[in-house]
Design a protein around this motif. Structure first.
Motif: not given
Length: 418
Positions: A34, A41, A201, A205
């Protein structure tokens, strides 16, 4: 054009978003399952537009020696038989002059301030939620000499019209009331009201999901093996899923960019510098930070992310070693305990590390390469998220044949040719 973006961290994902916005057919390739699962992260959570500064500066060589001798110092060197480690270190030392610091900071602030403008537009256009706050950041000084040194940074801030405040201890507490519970004294701070915070993160995303809905193809779980070049131009990228071809190629692989480009004769002066973070649940919101506090003594940032605090910092020079050393958590725990002793539960903290792609001068490498069809967007160091929107927008302009809105003549790899 068909554009292949290598890397789905915050830099690769923002590049893909802006390329798609410009009308290109975009594919992103990454070995992870992903977006935003490596250095993006669990970073410190800062969008530090005004605070953008190179690590190399006057006095750093002496400070580095002191830090290396400290048990909980902000710098750790784990020597390796890697000539690139030592060459990078020498290049960094060459940038530790007043002249180089002013030049490098001016470059970084130029990119960061442009990125701030693009980020404002992006938030308005997308409505992305990522535990973001627009309440400024505070660089906290425990010693007078730290505050005195801020004059160099302030001169660049004034050059670029970046709003700032120099605060006394009372002003620091007014900006961040939780500091009233601090167990250590501090002499003042530099507050940058236009800086933001949030979870990188979550942002990456969310932006990847938006890009995918707009037509960007994300090929996750796909290892990138090599770049094929013929007659001075890229003809494809070899992956474990076969050869992928496009009209333009963007390398946004952070610390791993040099490893992919070296066989092509492109020697990027980017070296991985490992950083650590802890994510701590808040137990008393009244005494927790409102935004980000940068503890200048430990070089540690504490950031409010919803019902959590992200405490990030330290620098470990150890190549591509991803060992999560327990001892390196010490400076993070100590800074939080001293500045916000009642805010969080350290016993329930999660611990993480990631590799920052650092250049010796602190400035990212952004622009065309000497190989036709190949573009570089890497080397952002600790400021990948801060510079992501601006860098992605510039990259999309270049690929589209448009003139970027900021001067990028000194941002590409050619600045190292001398």
């Amino acid at each position: 054009m068909r554009v292949l973006v290598l890397g789905s961290g915050v830099i690769g994902t923002t590049s893909a978003y802006y390329l798609s916005l410009a009308g290109h057919e975009v594919t992103v390739v990454d070995r992870q399952p992903g977006a935003g699962l490596e250095t993006s992260y669990a970073n410190a959570g800062e969008l530090s537009y005004g605070y953008a500064s190179p690590w190399a500066g006057p006095g750093i060589p002496v400070k580095a020696i002191k830090w290396l001798l400290m048990q909980d110092g902000p710098l750790v060197l784990r020597p390796k038989l890697d000539p690139r480690m030592w060459l990078w270190g020498l290049q960094l030392l060459a940038n530790c002059t007043h002249k180089a610091y002013a030049l490098n900071k001016s470059r970084m602030v130029r990119v960061a301030e442009y990125s701030r403008d693009r980020m404002i537009d992006l938030r308005k256009a997308t409505g992305l939620a990522f535990d973001g706050r627009q309440q400024g950041t505070l660089q906290l000084f425990r010693q007078q000499k730290q505050l005195d040194h801020a004059a160099d940074d302030i001169a660049v801030l004034e050059q670029y019209g970046v709003p700032y405040e120099v605060l006394d201890p009372r002003g620091c507490v007014a900006a961040e009331p939780g500091l009233a519970t601090s167990s250590v004294p501090f002499v003042g701070g530099l507050r940058l009201a236009n800086d933001d915070t949030g979870d990188c993160r979550m942002f990456t995303e969310g932006l990847a999901a938006l890009a995918a809905r707009a037509g960007v193809a994300f090929r996750y779980n796909t290892a990138i093996r090599s770049i094929h070049v013929s007659a001075g131009a890229v003809e494809g990228v070899e992956t474990d899923a076969g050869l992928l071809a496009a009209d333009a190629y963007v390398v946004a692989l952070g610390s791993y960019s040099p490893l992919l480009l070296r066989p092509l004769g492109i020697d990027l002066p980017v070296y991985p510098i490992k950083g650590y973070s802890i994510t701590v649940p808040i137990v008393d919101a009244a005494v927790a930070p409102l935004s980000t506090i940068m503890d200048e003594t430990y070089k540690v940032a504490t950031t409010r992310l919803g019902d959590r605090m992200r405490v990030g910092g330290t620098a470990e020079i150890a190549g591509y070693d991803m060992t999560l050393h327990a001892a390196r958590r010490g400076p993070l725990d100590r800074s939080l305990r001293e500045l916000f002793p009642r805010a969080g539960d350290l016993g329930r903290a999660t611990y993480w590390c990631g590799l920052r792609p650092m250049t010796p001068d602190g400035t990212p490498i952004l622009g065309r390469s000497r190989i036709d069809k190949l573009y570089l967007n890497t080397g952002h160091g600790t400021l990948g998220w801060t510079m992501a929107a601006g860098s992605g927008s510039v990259l999309a302009d270049l690929v589209s044949g448009r003139r970027p809105e900021i001067d990028i003549a000194d941002l590409d790899l050619s600045r190292y040719s001398g």
